[in-house]
Design an enzyme around this catalytic site. Structure first.
Site: not given
Ligand code: IPE
Ligand code: MG
Length: 225
Positions: A2-3, A15, A50, A174
């Site tokens: 995550d992140g 992103r 997702n 999650s």
């Molecule tokens: C994790 O990073 C990657 C996936 C879920 C594919 P995020 O995309 O959830 O990153 P944040 O939570 O928005 O920072």
């Molecule tokens: Mg995330």
């Protein structure tokens, strides 16, 4: 993992740049786990929820997956790493589905490590699917048991996770491996996934070795063994 998004946003990047950096972190962590002799590693790469993300982000994630598989499958084969997908492969776009199927069959004989990629995965859906598959197999109610049930999950034949790591400060499951994580140790770190490297991995493992796992027993019972 995550992140990625927050990591990128904190740097004024899109992103998708975070997801690219996240893919690099995957390479680092897989390599280090293989080196350490960790026999099973599962990465939650794409949850069934997702799909709710913006279309452009979803398609960027799937392009990255394809690129990753193209580079990593030959390497996994060389390094004796078996690829397993946890999740609904049929629900993935055709190129990714094909590449994953190819990767799984190319590495099916590999034994040094199993890399599970949770893709289009949701824990509750996995449990319902297992129940349905058991019923379809014609099992009588008396034949249902926890062990039997585990045979119908995506992780059939694999041990339950000892350690679950979630990066980037979030402290929730999650919908991840709900059945399998019954006795897993949880480790939460504020480190964003793209920054989760060898050092952070070792720190997580050190924390794990300091935990006392009792599996419902008392400390006295454990000490007596
Ligand atoms: C994790 O990073 C990657 C996936 C879920 C594919 P995020 O995309 O959830 O990153 P944040 O939570 O928005 O920072
Ligand atoms: Mg995330």
């Amino acid at each position: 993992m995550d992140g990625n998004g927050r990591w990128a946003q904190a740097r004024g990047l899109a992103r998708v740049e975070g997801h690219k950096a996240g893919a690099e972190a995957v390479r680092t962590v897989v390599t280090e786990c293989r080196k350490l002799g960790i026999p099973h590693l599962t990465l939650y790469a794409f949850s069934s929820e997702n799909w709710n993300r913006p279309k452009a982000e979803v398609s960027a994630l799937f392009s990255l997956l394809l690129e990753f598989l193209g580079k990593e499958i030959p390497r996994m084969e060389r390094e004796d790493i078996r690829l397993v997908v946890l999740g609904d492969v049929d629900g993935l776009p055709l190129p990714q589905r094909t590449a994953l199927r190819h990767g799984m069959s190319r590495t099916a004989h590999c034994r040094s490590m199993t890399l599970n990629l949770a893709l289009n995965y949701g824990g509750r859906a996995e449990i319902v699917r297992a129940a349905r598959r058991m019923a379809e197999a014609g099992l009588a109610p008396g034949d249902y048991s926890e062990e039997r049930f585990a045979d119908y999950l995506y992780t059939a034949g694999q041990p339950d996770p000892d350690l679950l790591v979630r990066t980037s400060g979030e402290q929730r499951l999650s919908n991840y491996l709900l059945f399998q994580c019954a006795y897993s140790e949880f480790y939460f770190t504020p480190v964003a996934w793209p920054d989760f490297g060898v050092e952070a991995l070792h720190e997580a493992l050190r924390a794990f070795t300091g935990r006392s796992r009792r599996f419902g027993k008392t400390q006295e019972q454990i000490d007596a063994c």
